[in-house]
Design a protein around this motif. Structure first.
Motif, PDB file in Angstrom:
ATOM      1  N   GLN A  78       0.495  -1.131  -0.341  1.00 24.68           N
ATOM      2  CA  GLN A  78       0.224   0.037  -0.398  1.00 24.68           C
ATOM      3  C   GLN A  78       0.615   1.443  -0.203  1.00 24.68           C
ATOM      4  OE1 GLN A  78      -3.002   0.353  -0.390  1.00 24.68           O
ATOM      5  NE2 GLN A  78      -3.461  -1.993   0.186  1.00 24.68           N
ATOM      6  N   SER A 128      -2.955   4.804  -4.951  1.00 18.51           N
ATOM      7  CA  SER A 128      -3.800   4.031  -4.376  1.00 18.51           C
ATOM      8  C   SER A 128      -3.828   5.037  -3.131  1.00 18.51           C
ATOM      9  CB  SER A 128      -3.253   2.901  -3.422  1.00 18.51           C
ATOM     10  OG  SER A 128      -4.320   2.110  -2.550  1.00 18.51           O
ATOM     11  N   LEU A 181       1.911   1.658  -3.538  1.00 19.49           N
ATOM     12  CA  LEU A 181       0.715   2.349  -4.663  1.00 19.49           C
ATOM     13  C   LEU A 181       0.485   4.036  -3.801  1.00 19.49           C
ATOM     14  CD1 LEU A 181      -1.830  -0.846  -4.121  1.00 19.49           C
ATOM     15  CD2 LEU A 181      -0.164  -0.342  -5.839  1.00 19.49           C
ATOM     16  N   SER A 182       0.721   4.209  -2.482  1.00 20.80           N
ATOM     17  CA  SER A 182       0.571   5.787  -2.803  1.00 20.80           C
ATOM     18  C   SER A 182       1.011   6.366  -3.394  1.00 20.80           C
ATOM     19  CB  SER A 182       0.369   5.368  -1.578  1.00 20.80           C
ATOM     20  OG  SER A 182       0.277   7.390  -0.438  1.00 20.80           O
TER      21      SER A 182
END
Length: 388
Positions: free
Chosen positions: A141, A150, A144-145
């Motif tokens: 995550q 995300s 992705l951030s």
């Protein structure tokens, strides 16, 4: 006729001389009577004082090493008296311990069984497994951030779940440690329902409170252990003697069960609060010990205090009359001296000196016999016998 007259005069002169001699004899009887005793009092002439080697003076003060006699018991420091319990409870599966048995630190003294131990180990292994997954998810995550593929919220949520699981695993690891299971060595293959209870000290079993098959709660004491390597004496010292003692004073300790043997000790701690008996607890370290000393044994001790300047008389001044210790008060009566026996209580005796306490304190400033008291006592006894 003249001859007869001379014989009569000679006879009269002889008779008068006999009466004078009788008076002289009577005077001698009066001198003997002056030694007659009245109670515990007797009169001495100057010549008798000289012949008896009697010296008088004020009661002297003398430095004496006083001792205080106390009672107490053999005690052990709190860290050497251990109550063994089971933090999470369980059934006692096995123990071979008996009171008086010697144990070594780390030696298994009991085995406890509980199905909850299995659950605890399962929960820990499950938590460790989840931590691995949550860490991977958090890192994914994060990437992705950073790529804006995300929302940042998902990364923060995965990070929170990861940290929460870390805390859960740490708590479970501490619980495992409390029951003697090393979490770092735990695997699915080593899960068990029985734990070992090791001895926390080297010493002796003093008490066993459970039997095999009985369930023990976390608050129950399974057994008690004691380490007798560092035993000490707990002595009871009353209020009036507290000011006389100090840390470092030497102590002579005796066991009534071992007559004639003295254990040397030293004061290491003095209590600061009086209890209901107006006394404090004084702790003494044994300088020498042996197997005869056991916790809670009754002991008697003499505390050796620092030298104190106290009222004392030499041995030559102290007598024992009718089972009572006493000294003689001297009062001048003309050319004679009147001696009266004054009862006293004795304390410390050292190097020919005796600590005394007068039964009549108001006499302390009087003049007393300091030497030759036995001569007076002998005369008092002999005169008392004559009067009877």
């Amino acid at each position: 006729m003249k001859l007869l007259y001379l014989l009569i005069i000679a006879a009269l002169l002889t008779a008068c001389g006999g009466k004078k001699d009788d008076k002289k004899d009577g005077g001698s009887d009066t001198t003997q009577q002056q030694n007659k005793a009245k109670g515990n009092t007797i009169s001495f002439t100057q010549e008798q004082n000289k012949n008896g080697g009697i010296d008088t003076g004020k009661l002297p003060m003398h430095l004496l090493n006083a001792t205080i006699s106390v009672n107490g018991q053999v005690d052990v420091p709190p860290e050497n008296l251990i109550a063994v319990n089971v933090p999470m409870g369980g059934f006692l599966k096995r123990t071979t311990m008996l009171p008086g048995e010697h144990v070594l630190k780390g030696q298994v003294i009991a085995q406890i069984e509980n199905q909850e131990y299995i659950t605890l180990q399962q929960d820990y292994l499950t938590s460790v497994s989840k931590i691995t997954f949550l860490k991977q998810e958090m890192e994914r995550q994060k990437v992705l951030s950073q790529q804006q593929a995300s929302p940042l919220k998902l990364y923060q949520q995965s990070q929170s779940e990861y940290n929460s699981e870390l805390a859960q695993a740490a708590g479970l690891a501490q619980k495992l440690r409390m029951i003697g299971i090393d979490s770092k060595k735990l695997t699915p293959a080593t899960i068990r329902s029985v734990i070992n209870i090791p001895s926390p000290i080297t010493g002796y079993v003093s008490q066993v409170n459970v039997s095999v098959g009985k369930f023990t709660n976390p608050t129950d004491i399974v057994m008690e252990l004691v380490n007798t390597d560092d035993i000490h004496a707990a002595l009871t010292v009353f209020e009036q003697d507290i000011s006389k003692i100090a840390i470092g004073n030497t102590v002579d300790i005796k066991l009534p069960s071992v007559p004639g043997k003295i254990y040397p000790g030293k004061i290491i701690l003095i209590g600061r609060v009086l209890d209901s008996t107006r006394s404090v607890m004084v702790h003494c370290h044994f300088l020498k010990t042996d197997k005869n000393l056991l916790p809670n044994m009754f002991i008697q001790a003499n505390i050796n205090t620092k030298p104190q300047n106290t009222m004392a008389v030499p041995d030559a001044a102290l007598v024992n009359f009718s089972g009572q210790k006493g000294i003689f008060l001297a009062i001048k009566k003309g050319n004679n001296t009147l001696y009266s026996l004054v009862p006293v209580k004795t304390g410390v005796t050292q190097d020919g000196w005796n600590q005394i306490t007068l039964n009549k304190p108001e006499l302390k400033d009087g003049t007393f016999v300091l030497k030759g008291a036995f001569s007076i006592l002998s005369a008092l006894k002999n005169t008392g016998d004559d009067s009877e």
